[in-house]
Design a protein around this motif. Structure first.
Motif, PDB file in Angstrom:
ATOM      1  N   ALA A  50      10.351  56.978  73.267  1.00 24.36           N
ATOM      2  CA  ALA A  50      11.408  57.854  72.754  1.00 24.36           C
ATOM      3  C   ALA A  50      12.653  57.044  72.381  1.00 24.36           C
ATOM      4  N   LEU A  88      16.266  63.620  68.949  1.00 21.22           N
ATOM      5  CA  LEU A  88      15.756  63.232  70.257  1.00 21.22           C
ATOM      6  C   LEU A  88      16.522  63.878  71.384  1.00 21.22           C
ATOM      7  N   ILE A 170      11.758  65.109  69.224  1.00 20.76           N
ATOM      8  CA  ILE A 170      11.091  64.402  70.309  1.00 20.76           C
ATOM      9  C   ILE A 170      11.793  64.810  71.587  1.00 20.76           C
ATOM     10  N   MET A 202       7.106  66.236  69.158  1.00 24.59           N
ATOM     11  CA  MET A 202       6.507  65.359  70.155  1.00 24.59           C
ATOM     12  C   MET A 202       7.076  65.779  71.499  1.00 24.59           C
TER      13      MET A 202
END
Ligand code: ADP
Ligand code: MG
Ligand code: MG
Length: 255
Positions: A50, A88, A170, A202
């Motif tokens: 990540a 993220l 993510i 993800m």
């Protein structure tokens, strides 16, 4: 349709003793419309993946490639990655004293869109996003992550996800440490995000619990810095029943 493609990715982390290899050839392709669960034991390098995608300076790519719609993601600055549509949510989000949630969100949205959102509709959007996360509206005036409870951090990141509508999100252990109510709020947000067919996800996690609420398209078992096995939702069920042991042993035997 968009594609995030990770090819044979090798990554070192900087440690006091020098560089240490953590990612040992990660292969993964995510198309929009797909939810990929990345599941693995602690220390397998999930957060390293990540952080690498986020462009964290502590991680050095020593081999392989990552492309977003064919563009070299690894050559992009952190800002360029966000503008290209990557979002993220970190396992350990940083505190930003003196910067309010409202200002942070507005700055992020402005950076991504290339222009500031119209104030009137923006305030409404922010309020709706906070309300959906069951956060008080005055939450927007607090400093980012400062003194937030674990649940508040995750809810505020879910509000970010909704307001920034990235192509690919993510989420690194967004489900860890949440009580069941907070977990359902997170799962609802993720499911709402995925109703847009242009979006891909993800979902990095150590626990199978969130997979009861978010249906993955693919499940990847992630061990010792690479994908050890890939399957459908049934692989998540297998992991729930049997854990990672089989895959950890196999990875050790191969090392
Ligand atoms: P996960 O998210 O799957 O638990 P991480 O990506 O956080 O795994 O960590 C992978 C491995 O990298 C671990 O063995 C961890 O100890 C090691 N690691 C990460 N950062 C550092 C660091 N700064 N110094 C030494 N080792 C590190
Ligand atoms: Mg981690
Ligand atoms: Mg979008």
């Amino acid at each position: 349709m968009a594609t995030l493609q990770i090819n044979d990715l090798h990554v070192d982390v900087e440690t006091e003793a020098g560089p240490k290899q953590i990612l040992k050839g990660v292969d993964l392709t995510i198309n929009s419309g797909e939810v990929h669960a990345i599941m693995g034991p602690n220390g397998s390098g999930k957060s390293t993946l990540a952080y690498t995608l986020a462009g964290h300076p502590k991680y050095t790519v020593t081999g392989g490639s990552v492309t977003l719609d064919g563009e070299d993601l690894l050559a992009m600055t952190v800002d360029e990655r966000a503008r290209a549509g990557l979002f993220l949510s970190m396992q350990y989000p940083v505190e930003v004293p003196g910067v309010s949630v409202a200002n942070f969100l507005r700055t992020a949205r402005t950076a991504i869109d290339g222009q500031a959102p119209k104030l009137r509709t923006w305030v409404k959007e922010v309020n709706e996003a906070l309300t959906r996360q069951e956060l008080d509206l005055d939450f927007a005036e607090r400093s980012v992550n400062e003194g937030f409870s674990g649940g508040e951090k995750k809810r505020s990141e879910m509000a970010q996800l909704e307001l920034l509508h990235p192509k690919f999100a993510i989420l690194d252990e967004t489900d860890s440490g949440l009580d069941i109510d907070a977990l359902k709020v997170v799962a609802n947000t993720v499911n709402r995000y995925m109703t847009d067919p242009e979006h891909g996800l993800m979902l990095i996690t150590h626990y199978t619990r969130i997979l009861r609420y978010v249906k993955p398209t693919q499940v990847h078992v992630y061990v010792d810095g690479r994908v050890a096995a890939t399957g459908g939702p049934e692989l998540g069920e297998e992991l729930e029943a049997e854990g990672y042991e089989k895959y950890v042993s196999a990875a050790k035997a191969n090392a």
